[in-house]
Design a protein around this motif. Structure first.
Motif, PDB file in Angstrom:
ATOM      1  N   LYS A 150      11.665  25.051 -13.065  1.00 52.60           N
ATOM      2  CA  LYS A 150      10.144  25.178 -12.550  1.00 52.60           C
ATOM      3  C   LYS A 150      10.201  23.350 -13.394  1.00 52.60           C
ATOM      4  CE  LYS A 150       6.716  28.323 -13.492  1.00 52.60           C
ATOM      5  NZ  LYS A 150       5.519  27.817 -12.027  1.00 52.60           N
ATOM      6  N   ARG A 151       9.838  22.429 -13.290  1.00 49.52           N
ATOM      7  CA  ARG A 151       9.118  21.425 -14.246  1.00 49.52           C
ATOM      8  C   ARG A 151       7.929  20.812 -14.257  1.00 49.52           C
ATOM      9  NH1 ARG A 151      13.370  23.135 -16.456  1.00 49.52           N
ATOM     10  NH2 ARG A 151      15.202  21.753 -16.018  1.00 49.52           N
ATOM     11  N   TRP A 152       7.680  20.616 -15.432  1.00 48.39           N
ATOM     12  CA  TRP A 152       5.416  20.271 -15.573  1.00 48.39           C
ATOM     13  C   TRP A 152       6.696  18.339 -14.927  1.00 48.39           C
ATOM     14  CZ3 TRP A 152       7.064  24.470 -16.780  1.00 48.39           C
ATOM     15  CH2 TRP A 152       5.622  25.457 -16.126  1.00 48.39           C
ATOM     16  N   TYR A 153       4.765  17.435 -15.587  1.00 49.99           N
ATOM     17  CA  TYR A 153       5.220  15.955 -15.559  1.00 49.99           C
ATOM     18  C   TYR A 153       4.232  15.066 -15.743  1.00 49.99           C
ATOM     19  CZ  TYR A 153       9.285  16.751 -12.429  1.00 49.99           C
ATOM     20  OH  TYR A 153      10.271  17.618 -11.356  1.00 49.99           O
ATOM     21  N   ALA A 154       4.176  14.402 -16.637  1.00 50.86           N
ATOM     22  CA  ALA A 154       3.166  13.836 -17.167  1.00 50.86           C
ATOM     23  C   ALA A 154       3.282  12.392 -16.588  1.00 50.86           C
ATOM     24  CB  ALA A 154       3.767  13.402 -19.277  1.00 50.86           C
ATOM     25  N   VAL A 155       2.841  12.236 -15.449  1.00 46.33           N
ATOM     26  CA  VAL A 155       2.418  11.447 -15.142  1.00 46.33           C
ATOM     27  C   VAL A 155       1.528  10.005 -15.502  1.00 46.33           C
ATOM     28  CG1 VAL A 155       1.747  10.261 -12.765  1.00 46.33           C
ATOM     29  CG2 VAL A 155       2.508  12.155 -12.853  1.00 46.33           C
ATOM     30  N   LEU A 156       1.752   8.406 -15.351  1.00 45.83           N
ATOM     31  CA  LEU A 156       1.048   7.563 -16.395  1.00 45.83           C
ATOM     32  C   LEU A 156       0.706   6.685 -14.950  1.00 45.83           C
ATOM     33  CD1 LEU A 156       1.445   8.097 -19.321  1.00 45.83           C
ATOM     34  CD2 LEU A 156       2.556   6.033 -19.315  1.00 45.83           C
ATOM     35  N   ASP A 157      -0.542   6.401 -15.176  1.00 45.79           N
ATOM     36  CA  ASP A 157      -0.732   5.013 -13.576  1.00 45.79           C
ATOM     37  C   ASP A 157      -1.136   4.391 -15.347  1.00 45.79           C
ATOM     38  OD1 ASP A 157      -1.981   3.219 -11.734  1.00 45.79           O
ATOM     39  OD2 ASP A 157      -3.945   4.800 -11.814  1.00 45.79           O
ATOM     40  N   PRO A 158      -0.590   2.943 -14.647  1.00 46.51           N
ATOM     41  CA  PRO A 158      -0.756   1.245 -15.342  1.00 46.51           C
ATOM     42  C   PRO A 158      -1.901   0.887 -14.895  1.00 46.51           C
ATOM     43  CG  PRO A 158       1.265   2.025 -13.807  1.00 46.51           C
ATOM     44  CD  PRO A 158       1.153   3.396 -13.917  1.00 46.51           C
ATOM     45  N   HIS A 159      -2.790   1.244 -13.418  1.00 50.73           N
ATOM     46  CA  HIS A 159      -3.560   0.735 -12.582  1.00 50.73           C
ATOM     47  C   HIS A 159      -2.940  -0.396 -12.395  1.00 50.73           C
ATOM     48  CE1 HIS A 159      -6.231   3.793 -14.594  1.00 50.73           C
ATOM     49  NE2 HIS A 159      -5.362   3.223 -16.296  1.00 50.73           N
ATOM     50  N   MET A 186      -4.800   4.898  -5.367  1.00 46.81           N
ATOM     51  CA  MET A 186      -3.529   4.044  -3.707  1.00 46.81           C
ATOM     52  C   MET A 186      -2.515   3.242  -3.877  1.00 46.81           C
ATOM     53  SD  MET A 186      -6.205   3.845  -1.245  1.00 46.81           S
ATOM     54  CE  MET A 186      -7.764   3.183  -2.202  1.00 46.81           C
ATOM     55  N   GLY A 187      -1.809   2.930  -3.736  1.00 52.18           N
ATOM     56  CA  GLY A 187      -0.651   1.847  -4.164  1.00 52.18           C
ATOM     57  C   GLY A 187       0.537   2.152  -4.858  1.00 52.18           C
ATOM     58  N   SER A 188       0.250   4.003  -5.340  1.00 50.75           N
ATOM     59  CA  SER A 188       0.732   3.459  -7.203  1.00 50.75           C
ATOM     60  C   SER A 188       2.252   4.210  -6.849  1.00 50.75           C
ATOM     61  CB  SER A 188      -0.184   5.061  -7.725  1.00 50.75           C
ATOM     62  OG  SER A 188      -0.374   5.716  -6.989  1.00 50.75           O
ATOM     63  N   GLY A 189       2.970   4.924  -5.440  1.00 60.21           N
ATOM     64  CA  GLY A 189       4.472   5.535  -5.366  1.00 60.21           C
ATOM     65  C   GLY A 189       3.926   6.744  -5.723  1.00 60.21           C
ATOM     66  N   LEU A 190       2.486   7.859  -4.997  1.00 53.89           N
ATOM     67  CA  LEU A 190       3.060   9.287  -5.113  1.00 53.89           C
ATOM     68  C   LEU A 190       2.493   9.577  -3.860  1.00 53.89           C
ATOM     69  CD1 LEU A 190       0.990   9.499  -8.307  1.00 53.89           C
ATOM     70  CD2 LEU A 190       3.351   9.696  -8.471  1.00 53.89           C
ATOM     71  N   GLY A 191       1.721   8.862  -3.171  1.00 54.91           N
ATOM     72  CA  GLY A 191       1.930   8.996  -1.896  1.00 54.91           C
ATOM     73  C   GLY A 191       0.975   9.593  -1.120  1.00 54.91           C
ATOM     74  N   GLY A 192      -0.113   9.038  -1.834  1.00 55.57           N
ATOM     75  CA  GLY A 192      -1.120   9.915  -0.943  1.00 55.57           C
ATOM     76  C   GLY A 192      -1.903   9.268  -0.026  1.00 55.57           C
ATOM     77  N   GLY A 193      -1.801   8.007   0.958  1.00 52.44           N
ATOM     78  CA  GLY A 193      -2.074   7.430   2.237  1.00 52.44           C
ATOM     79  C   GLY A 193      -1.013   8.652   2.642  1.00 52.44           C
ATOM     80  N   SER A 194      -0.375   8.874   2.593  1.00 55.59           N
ATOM     81  CA  SER A 194       1.637   9.806   4.052  1.00 55.59           C
ATOM     82  C   SER A 194       0.739  11.023   3.978  1.00 55.59           C
ATOM     83  CB  SER A 194       2.732   9.147   3.064  1.00 55.59           C
ATOM     84  OG  SER A 194       2.518   8.222   3.190  1.00 55.59           O
ATOM     85  N   SER A 195       0.345  11.459   2.769  1.00 56.25           N
ATOM     86  CA  SER A 195       0.145  12.868   2.699  1.00 56.25           C
ATOM     87  C   SER A 195      -1.402  13.381   3.524  1.00 56.25           C
ATOM     88  CB  SER A 195      -0.241  13.008   0.659  1.00 56.25           C
ATOM     89  OG  SER A 195      -0.204  14.912   0.434  1.00 56.25           O
ATOM     90  N   SER A 255       8.337   3.435  -4.582  1.00 60.55           N
ATOM     91  CA  SER A 255       7.930   1.512  -5.468  1.00 60.55           C
ATOM     92  C   SER A 255       7.186   1.537  -6.513  1.00 60.55           C
ATOM     93  CB  SER A 255       7.814   0.955  -3.934  1.00 60.55           C
ATOM     94  OG  SER A 255       6.324   1.241  -3.286  1.00 60.55           O
ATOM     95  N   GLY A 256       7.024   2.735  -7.249  1.00 61.14           N
ATOM     96  CA  GLY A 256       5.543   2.107  -7.820  1.00 61.14           C
ATOM     97  C   GLY A 256       4.340   2.172  -8.196  1.00 61.14           C
ATOM     98  N   GLY A 257       3.343   1.547  -8.721  1.00 63.29           N
ATOM     99  CA  GLY A 257       3.476   1.894 -10.099  1.00 63.29           C
ATOM    100  C   GLY A 257       3.309   3.095 -10.992  1.00 63.29           C
ATOM    101  N   HIS A 278      -1.280  -1.891  -8.193  1.00 61.14           N
ATOM    102  CA  HIS A 278      -1.060  -1.692  -7.625  1.00 61.14           C
ATOM    103  C   HIS A 278      -0.013  -2.718  -6.695  1.00 61.14           C
ATOM    104  CE1 HIS A 278      -1.518  -2.459  -2.665  1.00 61.14           C
ATOM    105  NE2 HIS A 278      -2.461  -1.126  -2.619  1.00 61.14           N
ATOM    106  N   VAL A 279       0.795  -2.112  -5.905  1.00 63.25           N
ATOM    107  CA  VAL A 279       2.470  -2.373  -5.982  1.00 63.25           C
ATOM    108  C   VAL A 279       2.474  -1.662  -4.451  1.00 63.25           C
ATOM    109  CG1 VAL A 279       4.811  -2.035  -6.800  1.00 63.25           C
ATOM    110  CG2 VAL A 279       2.817  -1.092  -8.487  1.00 63.25           C
ATOM    111  N   SER A 280       2.732  -3.562  -3.821  1.00 63.10           N
ATOM    112  CA  SER A 280       3.036  -3.137  -2.713  1.00 63.10           C
ATOM    113  C   SER A 280       4.357  -3.128  -2.149  1.00 63.10           C
ATOM    114  CB  SER A 280       2.846  -5.321  -2.001  1.00 63.10           C
ATOM    115  OG  SER A 280       3.282  -5.011  -0.898  1.00 63.10           O
ATOM    116  N   THR A 281       4.655  -2.010  -2.001  1.00 62.44           N
ATOM    117  CA  THR A 281       5.725  -1.121  -1.244  1.00 62.44           C
ATOM    118  C   THR A 281       6.616  -2.099  -0.008  1.00 62.44           C
ATOM    119  OG1 THR A 281       4.605   0.850  -1.008  1.00 62.44           O
ATOM    120  CG2 THR A 281       7.301   0.781   0.383  1.00 62.44           C
ATOM    121  N   GLU A 282       5.232  -3.184   0.612  1.00 63.81           N
ATOM    122  CA  GLU A 282       6.237  -4.201   1.619  1.00 63.81           C
ATOM    123  C   GLU A 282       6.821  -5.430   1.323  1.00 63.81           C
ATOM    124  OE1 GLU A 282       3.877  -4.670   4.694  1.00 63.81           O
ATOM    125  OE2 GLU A 282       5.719  -5.650   6.002  1.00 63.81           O
ATOM    126  N   THR A 283       6.669  -5.491  -0.006  1.00 64.52           N
ATOM    127  CA  THR A 283       7.241  -6.760  -0.647  1.00 64.52           C
ATOM    128  C   THR A 283       8.186  -6.126  -1.322  1.00 64.52           C
ATOM    129  OG1 THR A 283       4.474  -7.953  -0.833  1.00 64.52           O
ATOM    130  CG2 THR A 283       6.097  -8.202  -2.231  1.00 64.52           C
TER     131      THR A 283
END
Ligand SMILES: C[C@@](CO)(OP(=O)(O)O)[C@H](O)COP(=O)(O)OP(=O)(O)OC[C@H]1O[C@@H](n2ccc(N)nc2=O)[C@H](O)[C@@H]1O
Ligand SMILES: Nc1ncnc2c1ncn2[C@@H]1O[C@H](COP(=O)(O)OP(=O)(O)O)[C@@H](O)[C@H]1O
Length: 461
Positions: free
Chosen positions: A338-347, A271-280, A412-414, A349-354
């Motif tokens: 066609k592409r792949w992605y190595a995704v890294l989660d730095p753990h 959550m709050g990772s810029g991967l759009g989970g809540g929206s999806s 907006s990350g993280g 939470h970044v606030s989009t609004e801020t």
């Protein structure tokens, strides 16, 4: 001995590989042995399948250790799913564990709208073809075009063709009162530029949304009484603030629906990772419930409802990787390689609004063009300098990933990511990821897994 079946987690990888190595010993006297001896499960492929929710384990209730597993394979395409592998430790055979795993996988596939389960096996081994025949699988003509994919894979692996038999089991679609399973894919922003600010404070932006073949899983079961219940939820998000519940409520009111729904969610997108989970999640609720409740809303109407929930919801409703402008709601599908992605989660939470409120944000960038993006000239993310300065863990993740190629921030990350041309390149990066971050490998897609699920469930939208 009692056992239970659960979704496999990454920590099960070694145990699953060990089960397969032990189970294969049963073939020592069989002509297939030289072949089976030479190959084993690639741990990275297994891990990716686990992250996509395609592997289940049977756990011994006493030891909590896996004693068997089943692995589904979506490569067949359309409404067909495959069984890539199913194994039980020989010491635990004849206790119904294999049958329970098989039924569990078939139940899930049926709830996900798949109409057929295929597998390749050996005709002459009692715990192979005869076992599957007892569980509703029938032998098919292996020269049928539908099995060309499986035959090609056998050929690539050097599997002795004469020993192979292909089997299929038909699945019916779930009835109206049964659970259905729907994907809520994550997204990456391949670039993000802010070109202006509207009077209501929202920002005009340009971005490319890349949809991923990985994300949350939403389970829905319609109710007659009109109530919306979230049965299992998002950790730390009460039902009243969950976007899934908001989306269901909005659609129900808008379309004047009398039915209700039970909702369960298996959250995988941080959550709050810029991967759009809540929206999806919200978009999946809109699209799937439009089908289940038979609302008949068009894609335009659903996207407009999505926009009322959040700027990122419409692209998930439309279900295509896209070039987006406006506040993210003007969407033009884009064909990406066609592409792949190595995704890294730095753990972190970044606030989009801020971030959107940050004084140092560049808000007046000149508009980019699709061709400047396609040529690789425009790949920046307007939030990156601010996130770097304010969130040292994200900066460290960008720096580490930057040692392997062009590291980018999503939204907006993280979360940060690196694009690669082959899956092996992404795996090589993810393998080396420092323990302080979590890394995984995902494939970019043109069409959303949600829309593939919608077609399987028999909808046209
Ligand atoms: C930055 C992006 C890029 O895809 O993604 P995330 O990092 O959130 O995944 C999006 O623009 C985020 O969209 P989304 O997360 O749906 O935003 P919303 O819930 O509508 O808004 C959250 C807050 O961000 C600000 N906001 C959002 C979108 C936008 N174009 N301009 C804004 O100023 C608003 O202040 C709003 O209060
Ligand atoms: N179903 C949901 N999944 C994730 N987040 C949700 C959900 N419902 C509400 N939220 C709230 O929305 C916030 C932003 O979530 P998310 O969409 O995951 O992040 P981002 O916009 O950075 O991609 C979360 O911190 C959470 O409080």
């Amino acid at each position: 001995m009692s056992f239970r079946i659960e979704r496999a987690v990454t920590a099960h990888v070694d145990a699953i590989c060990a089960i397969e190595r032990t189970a294969v010993q049963m073939f020592r006297e069989h002509p297939v042995w030289p072949f089976y001896k030479a190959i084993s499960i690639p741990p990275e492929q297994l891990e990716e399948a686990i992250q996509r929710g395609l592997v289940w384990v049977a756990l011994d209730d006493e030891s909590n250790e896996p004693v068997g597993f089943v692995w589904l394979d979506t490569e067949h395409g359309g409404d067909v799913i495959g069984i890539a592998e199913i194994d039980v430790l020989p010491a635990y055979s004849r206790r119904g564990i294999g049958a329970a795993l098989l039924e569990h996988a078939c139940d899930w596939a049926r709830a996900a709208g798949y109409r057929r389960v295929d597998l390749g096996t050996l005709a002459d081994v009692p715990w192979n073809a005869p076992f599957y025949a007892k569980h509703g699988f029938v032998t098919v003509n292996k020269w049928d075009a539908a099995f060309a994919y499986a035959r090609d894979r056998d050929r690539e692996n050097g599997f002795p063709d004469a020993l192979r038999v292909f089997m299929s089991r038909r699945l019916s679609l779930p009835a109206a009162d049964e659970w259905t399973v729907w994907p809520a894919p994550a997204k990456l922003n391949l670039f993000l530029r802010i070109t202006g600010r509207r009077e209501d404070g929202y920002h005009e932006l340009q971005t490319v949304f890349r949809l991923l073949d990985w994300g949350d899983e939403i389970r829905l079961r319609t109710r007659d009484d009109g109530e919306i219940h979230r049965l299992t939820g998002v950790p730390g998000v009460p039902a009243e603030t969950d976007w899934l519940v908001h989306a269901a409520t909005l659609l129900r009111t808008h379309a004047g629906v009398r039915a209700g729904v039970d909702i369960e969610v298996e959250k995988r997108i941080p959550m709050g990772s810029g991967l759009g989970g809540g929206s999806s999640d919200a978009a999946t609720a809109l699209v799937a419930l439009n089908h289940l409740w038979k609302c008949g809303l068009s894609a335009d109407e659903l996207a407009e409802l999505g926009r009322q929930l959040g700027a990122d919801v419409p692209v998930f409703v439309r279900g295509r990787s896209a070039w987006a402008t406006g506040i993210g709601e003007h969407i033009k599908p884009i064909t990406l390689p066609k592409r792949w992605y190595a995704v890294l989660d730095p753990h972190e939470h970044v606030s989009t609004e801020t971030l959107f409120q940050a004084s140092e944000l560049t808000r007046n960038a000149p508009p980019a063009t699709i061709s400047s993006f396609a040529s690789g000239e425009t790949l920046e993310n307007a939030f990156e300098p601010i996130v770097r300065a304010r969130h040292p863990r994200v900066a460290a993740a960008l720096d580490w990933l930057g040692g392997h190629g062009h590291a980018r921030l999503s939204g907006s990350g993280g979360c940060v990511f690196l694009e690669t041309a082959t899956i092996e390149q992404a795996e090589a990066v993810a393998r080396r990821c420092p323990a302080s971050f979590t890394a995984w490998v995902v494939e970019g897609v043109g069409l959303s897994p949600l829309h593939r699920a919608l077609s399987r469930h028999g909808a046209t939208g």
